[in-house]
Design a protein around this motif. Sequence first.
Motif, PDB file in Angstrom:
ATOM      1  N   PHE A   1      -5.828  12.299   3.660  1.00  0.00           N
ATOM      2  CA  PHE A   1      -5.446  13.501   2.929  1.00  0.00           C
ATOM      3  C   PHE A   1      -6.651  14.065   2.170  1.00  0.00           C
ATOM      4  O   PHE A   1      -7.436  13.286   1.625  1.00  0.00           O
TER       5      PHE A   1
ATOM      6  N   PHE B   1       0.841  -1.202   0.000  1.00  0.00           N
ATOM      7  CA  PHE B   1       0.000   0.000   0.000  1.00  0.00           C
ATOM      8  C   PHE B   1       0.874   1.249   0.000  1.00  0.00           C
ATOM      9  O   PHE B   1       1.741   1.398   0.868  1.00  0.00           O
ATOM     10  N   PRO B   2       0.657   2.139  -0.975  1.00  0.00           N
ATOM     11  CA  PRO B   2       1.541   3.303  -1.124  1.00  0.00           C
ATOM     12  C   PRO B   2       1.644   4.108   0.172  1.00  0.00           C
ATOM     13  O   PRO B   2       0.633   4.416   0.806  1.00  0.00           O
TER      14      PRO B   2
ATOM     15  N   ALA C   1     -12.148  -2.811   1.476  1.00  0.00           N
ATOM     16  CA  ALA C   1     -11.506  -1.546   1.793  1.00  0.00           C
ATOM     17  C   ALA C   1     -10.339  -1.773   2.758  1.00  0.00           C
ATOM     18  O   ALA C   1     -10.451  -2.614   3.655  1.00  0.00           O
ATOM     19  N   PRO C   2      -9.237  -1.026   2.598  1.00  0.00           N
ATOM     20  CA  PRO C   2      -8.030  -1.366   3.356  1.00  0.00           C
ATOM     21  C   PRO C   2      -8.219  -1.326   4.878  1.00  0.00           C
ATOM     22  O   PRO C   2      -8.803  -0.389   5.417  1.00  0.00           O
TER      23      PRO C   2
ATOM     24  N   GLN D   1       2.176  16.397   5.233  1.00  0.00           N
ATOM     25  CA  GLN D   1       0.772  16.283   4.862  1.00  0.00           C
ATOM     26  C   GLN D   1       0.302  14.862   5.150  1.00  0.00           C
ATOM     27  O   GLN D   1       1.102  13.930   5.207  1.00  0.00           O
ATOM     28  N   LEU D   2      -0.991  14.683   5.345  1.00  0.00           N
ATOM     29  CA  LEU D   2      -1.498  13.360   5.706  1.00  0.00           C
ATOM     30  C   LEU D   2      -1.282  12.385   4.550  1.00  0.00           C
ATOM     31  O   LEU D   2      -1.470  12.751   3.390  1.00  0.00           O
ATOM     32  N   PRO D   3      -0.918  11.126   4.856  1.00  0.00           N
ATOM     33  CA  PRO D   3      -0.941  10.107   3.791  1.00  0.00           C
ATOM     34  C   PRO D   3      -2.374   9.988   3.241  1.00  0.00           C
ATOM     35  O   PRO D   3      -3.336  10.162   3.994  1.00  0.00           O
ATOM     36  N   MET D   4      -2.489   9.680   1.951  1.00  0.00           N
ATOM     37  CA  MET D   4      -3.820   9.480   1.365  1.00  0.00           C
ATOM     38  C   MET D   4      -4.638   8.496   2.202  1.00  0.00           C
ATOM     39  O   MET D   4      -5.817   8.683   2.439  1.00  0.00           O
ATOM     40  N   LEU D   5      -3.976   7.419   2.633  1.00  0.00           N
ATOM     41  CA  LEU D   5      -4.704   6.362   3.337  1.00  0.00           C
ATOM     42  C   LEU D   5      -5.110   6.770   4.751  1.00  0.00           C
ATOM     43  O   LEU D   5      -5.894   6.079   5.396  1.00  0.00           O
TER      44      LEU D   5
ATOM     45  N   ILE E   1     -12.496   4.604  -1.977  1.00  0.00           N
ATOM     46  CA  ILE E   1     -11.812   5.629  -1.181  1.00  0.00           C
ATOM     47  C   ILE E   1     -11.104   6.594  -2.126  1.00  0.00           C
ATOM     48  O   ILE E   1     -10.818   6.253  -3.275  1.00  0.00           O
ATOM     49  N   PRO E   2     -10.831   7.810  -1.687  1.00  0.00           N
ATOM     50  CA  PRO E   2     -10.173   8.762  -2.586  1.00  0.00           C
ATOM     51  C   PRO E   2      -8.782   8.270  -2.982  1.00  0.00           C
ATOM     52  O   PRO E   2      -8.001   7.867  -2.122  1.00  0.00           O
ATOM     53  N   THR E   3      -8.502   8.283  -4.279  1.00  0.00           N
ATOM     54  CA  THR E   3      -7.176   7.888  -4.750  1.00  0.00           C
ATOM     55  C   THR E   3      -6.463   9.044  -5.444  1.00  0.00           C
ATOM     56  O   THR E   3      -5.318   8.900  -5.840  1.00  0.00           O
ATOM     57  N   SER E   4      -7.148  10.186  -5.600  1.00  0.00           N
ATOM     58  CA  SER E   4      -6.504  11.339  -6.213  1.00  0.00           C
ATOM     59  C   SER E   4      -7.160  12.611  -5.676  1.00  0.00           C
ATOM     60  O   SER E   4      -8.384  12.717  -5.665  1.00  0.00           O
ATOM     61  N   VAL E   5      -6.330  13.518  -5.186  1.00  0.00           N
ATOM     62  CA  VAL E   5      -6.850  14.804  -4.696  1.00  0.00           C
ATOM     63  C   VAL E   5      -6.009  15.920  -5.303  1.00  0.00           C
ATOM     64  O   VAL E   5      -4.781  15.926  -5.173  1.00  0.00           O
TER      65      VAL E   5
END
Lengths: 129, 424
Positions: free
Chosen positions: B248, B69-70, B82-83, B241-245, B112-116
């Motif tokens: 973020f 997981f990135p 979902a993770p 900044q917050l990790p996406m997971l 879940i959001p994968t791009s912001v």
Amino acid sequence: MRRAAFFTFLLIVLGVFGWRWLAHLPPRVTETDTSVAAAGVTLNSQTLTLPADQIAYPAGPGSDVLTTNCTGCHSPEMILNQPKLAADKWQATIDKMRKAYHAPLAPADDARIIAALMALPAQRADSAK
Amino acid sequence: MGGRVGERAGADAVSAPLKPNVGRRHALGLLGAGAGLVAAPRWAQSLVAPQVDLHLPGGNGTRPTTDAFPGKTGMILQRSRAPLLETPIDAFDGQVFTPNERFFVRWHYADIPTSVDVRKFRLTVTGATRQNLSLSLGDLLAMPRVELAAVNQCSGNSRGLFAPRVPGAQWGNGAIGNARWVGVRLKDVLDRAGVMSGAVQVRASGLDQPPGDAPAFAKSLDIAHAMDGDVMIAFQMNGAQLPMLNGFPLRLVVPGWYSTYWVKALDRLEVLDKPDTGYWMDKAYRIPTAPHANVAPGAKDFPTTPINRMVPRAFFTNIADGAILPRGAPVSLRGIAMGGDHGVKAVELSVNGGRNWHAAALGADEGRYSFRLWSMRLAALPPGPCTLAVRCTNSAGETQAFAPTWNPSGFMRNVIEQISVSTA
């Protein structure tokens, strides 16, 4: 004459209060194509690629029914990691998926789904208690 | 026995080192030797993801670890989608803040959001307000900032350790982490919108989307709580900044409360003039109103209330259950503790099943909502098998018990942690 006095007054007011006023201004926000920044914090746009499901249902007569009915919403580990549960507990979980989450599970399939669940390695009667 | 250990503990506690005084490799070696955490033979460890045994009662507690997981490394894989990613306990060892790449992950729905895009993202504030808001990240970065250290713990952390077992995410003890959060007060954002006098709650929701007709994830706080000045909208976690997971670009931080309220990828605040009757408040994440949220297994139709504040906990982080320690040699014990919604007042250890307790040394105080490191050096363990217990007492006088809480949702576990060790 009165105009000159007014401007002098204005300059004094600005001199005294201007600096304090400037100090209260919100920090300047700067943007690039991929970032927004202000007062020492930069936020960068992010994109993430999630991995594929890491684990599949073990091959067996029930793996199709679980893949068809359960995989739309979650990966197999959610089921594979559960403790040994009695049939009525699995029925309660199916009811919850149907009622709370509106999962499109045909009631006629419940018996087949439960049989498939109870046949999983961790659920079998001979698995570690 | 207790007296001797107590003397030594008393003498050594003050100077007890809070940083690991054995190398990381050695500490992990102890874990591996003791608990069989590393299942693959040594030659294969670089090829096979190590397995972790969470020692869940009744079994089925072995999980792979994953780097897939990135932004995350060495996480216990509970669920791919979902993770659900759990932090291994040894990742907490010797550091009061949990690194972002080891911080646990929990999403309800797979979408879940994968791009912001940070330029396009907006946080909206609507409902019973004088004016609706649509705030850019620049707007939020320009507001007065606050910083807070706070523990984020899943309501169901440790659910897998319930006996009898209950369905749900089968977490060990690692659905928890502590971070330094930077952001703006929720109060300041709500003041900017102007909360109407009849408002009762604020509902928060994020970018994650439900499948089909499932209820969108949203959680509500009473107005007074939302306006208390501690609840914040965070855009930084441990200085980054917050990790996406982990949510973020914005995450609600509700210090002292379980993380179900810490809405990730927060993009919507609704000020409500009636209490939230949505699924996620009215049906899910509810606990028995009984003391310690405790009911008898099998109990039905008991009164419930939305889960809320956290309770004290303490963990061992350098020695696992089953460890074999050198006979006659000093033993350094370390761990983390949290006070729940109050600060950590004391962490105590017992080597005799709770008959005697000995105060551990505490690490730096990062604030009432933070983890606090504890450490203790024992002159020697008593010969033979020995059970070590650790408990935390918070500044409100609340402590932990040997009898575990039970409820059918597997929430709010805070039993005294015990590990069995022996000397050889």
